[in-house]
Scaffold this active site. Structure first.
Site, PDB file in Angstrom:
ATOM      1  N   SER A 134       0.835  -1.215   0.000  1.00  0.00           N
ATOM      2  CA  SER A 134       0.000   0.000   0.000  1.00  0.00           C
ATOM      3  C   SER A 134       0.861   1.253   0.000  1.00  0.00           C
ATOM      4  O   SER A 134       2.022   1.227   0.396  1.00  0.00           O
ATOM      5  CB  SER A 134      -0.886   0.030   1.242  1.00  0.00           C
TER       6      SER A 134
HETATM    7  N1  SAH Z   1       0.633  -5.329   4.353  1.00  0.00           N
HETATM    8  C1  SAH Z   1       1.174  -5.767   3.105  1.00  0.00           C
HETATM    9  C2  SAH Z   1       0.220  -5.529   1.960  1.00  0.00           C
HETATM   10  C3  SAH Z   1      -0.009  -6.771   1.194  1.00  0.00           C
HETATM   11  S1  SAH Z   1      -1.314  -6.736   0.032  1.00  0.00           S
HETATM   12  C4  SAH Z   1       2.554  -5.173   2.859  1.00  0.00           C
HETATM   13  O1  SAH Z   1       3.011  -4.326   3.629  1.00  0.00           O
HETATM   14  O2  SAH Z   1       3.184  -5.588   1.883  1.00  0.00           O
HETATM   15  C5  SAH Z   1      -2.521  -7.721   0.831  1.00  0.00           C
HETATM   16  C6  SAH Z   1      -2.165  -9.140   1.120  1.00  0.00           C
HETATM   17  O3  SAH Z   1      -3.299  -9.769   1.682  1.00  0.00           O
HETATM   18  C7  SAH Z   1      -1.773  -9.987  -0.094  1.00  0.00           C
HETATM   19  O4  SAH Z   1      -0.490 -10.472   0.087  1.00  0.00           O
HETATM   20  C8  SAH Z   1      -2.805 -11.120  -0.095  1.00  0.00           C
HETATM   21  O5  SAH Z   1      -2.282 -12.363  -0.507  1.00  0.00           O
HETATM   22  C9  SAH Z   1      -3.218 -11.139   1.356  1.00  0.00           C
HETATM   23  N2  SAH Z   1      -4.490 -11.795   1.643  1.00  0.00           N
HETATM   24  C10 SAH Z   1      -5.670 -11.742   0.981  1.00  0.00           C
HETATM   25  N3  SAH Z   1      -6.590 -12.514   1.584  1.00  0.00           N
HETATM   26  C11 SAH Z   1      -5.986 -13.055   2.692  1.00  0.00           C
HETATM   27  C12 SAH Z   1      -6.404 -13.958   3.717  1.00  0.00           C
HETATM   28  N4  SAH Z   1      -7.634 -14.471   3.769  1.00  0.00           N
HETATM   29  N5  SAH Z   1      -5.518 -14.287   4.674  1.00  0.00           N
HETATM   30  C13 SAH Z   1      -4.246 -13.799   4.661  1.00  0.00           C
HETATM   31  N6  SAH Z   1      -3.793 -12.968   3.705  1.00  0.00           N
HETATM   32  C14 SAH Z   1      -4.652 -12.592   2.729  1.00  0.00           C
END
Ligand code: SAH
Length: 264
Positions: A111
């Site tokens: 993000s």
């Molecule tokens: N906080 C992260 C942002 C990652 S984007 C950073 O700093 O990089 C959001 C993430 O949520 C993705 O990697 C995706 O695979 C994950 N995601 C989506 N649904 C999920 C679930 N049910 N459980 C765990 N992770 C999930």
């Protein structure tokens, strides 16, 4: 767990910064306001090919976040500490401190700094000092988990994609953050072993806030998650669990990757 610190304090981030403020110039006096921290474990400053070492670029980013309305000093400090460029591909390192989301592989994105800071500020509303245990859904590349590690006593971060879970482990290793616990699993189920949480923050947006998250939130705790609203758009939703029930606030529109069930 540590009880959630008492109220009131630091009532920051209670409103959406006006659109116009997003393009306000950065006040020079703020340029060095944060980033005083110099953790023993910090890798040496990295030249980013911009003629500046990364701490100077980060201080500029922090000043911009403050100008955009982020007020929580602990959040600004944490944003100034974590080397975002170490979480993205080296070809993208030059953009790491711009207010933009960036690809992290596996069709997922990290993000924008502004969104990370805003969400953590919302999570910490009314908190004095560090929060207790936090659950992050969607570890991704591990950047936000690293930021959270400076504002909370323990961070449990869960990721459903094995490839990203492994990547985050590798990314976080040099930071040596003993209070970050990475879990591979389906975050829609929360992580009951660490419950109750002083805060739950999701980096992926679903149609609803899963019941497991509400159950695993401590009384007094807050949950911040992008969620589809009745109008069909994704917005930031903040849920405050009180002894009387749940207070729900729908804030600004956001664009997060979808929350998916199961692991892959
Ligand atoms: N906080 C992260 C942002 C990652 S984007 C950073 O700093 O990089 C959001 C993430 O949520 C993705 O990697 C995706 O695979 C994950 N995601 C989506 N649904 C999920 C679930 N049910 N459980 C765990 N992770 C999930």
């Amino acid at each position: 767990m540590k009880p959630r610190p008492s109220f009131p304090a630091n009532l920051s981030g209670s409103g959406v910064p006006p659109k116009s403020s997003l393009s306000r110039p950065v006040p020079k006096t703020l340029a060095n306001a944060t980033n005083k921290s110099s953790s023993v474990h910090r890798p040496p400053p990295v030249s980013m090919g911009l003629g500046l070492d990364s701490s100077a670029v980060r201080a500029q980013m922090v000043a911009k976040l403050a100008a955009q309305g982020v007020q929580d000093a602990l959040v600004l400090q944490a944003m100034g500490r974590v080397e975002r460029h170490l979480f993205v591909e080296s070809a993208l390192a030059g953009q790491a401190y711009e207010d933009t989301s960036l690809p992290i592989g596996f069709e997922q994105t990290i993000s924008k700094p502004n969104v990370v800071a805003r969400m953590i500020e919302l999570l910490r509303q009314d908190a004095q000092g560090k929060l207790g245990r936090i659950l992050e859904i969607g570890t991704g590349c591990g950047y936000q988990a690293a930021v959270l590690s400076h504002v909370a006593s323990e961070v449990y971060s869960i990721e459903r994609l094995r490839g990203l879970h492994e990547k985050a482990k590798k990314n976080l290793l040099p930071f040596r953050l003993p209070n970050v616990h990475l879990i591979f699993g389906d975050g829609m189920l929360g992580f009951p072993k660490g419950a109750p949480y002083a805060g739950i923050i999701s980096a992926a947006g679903g149609d609803n806030v899963p019941q497991a998250w509400l159950d695993q939130l401590a009384t007094g705790g807050r949950l911040v998650a992008p969620t589809v609203t009745p109008s069909g758009h994704q917005a930031l939703v903040v849920i405050h669990k009180t002894s009387q029930g749940f207070d729900r606030q729908v804030l600004e529109a956001v664009h997060f990757v979808p929350l998916k069930s199961g692991i892959a």
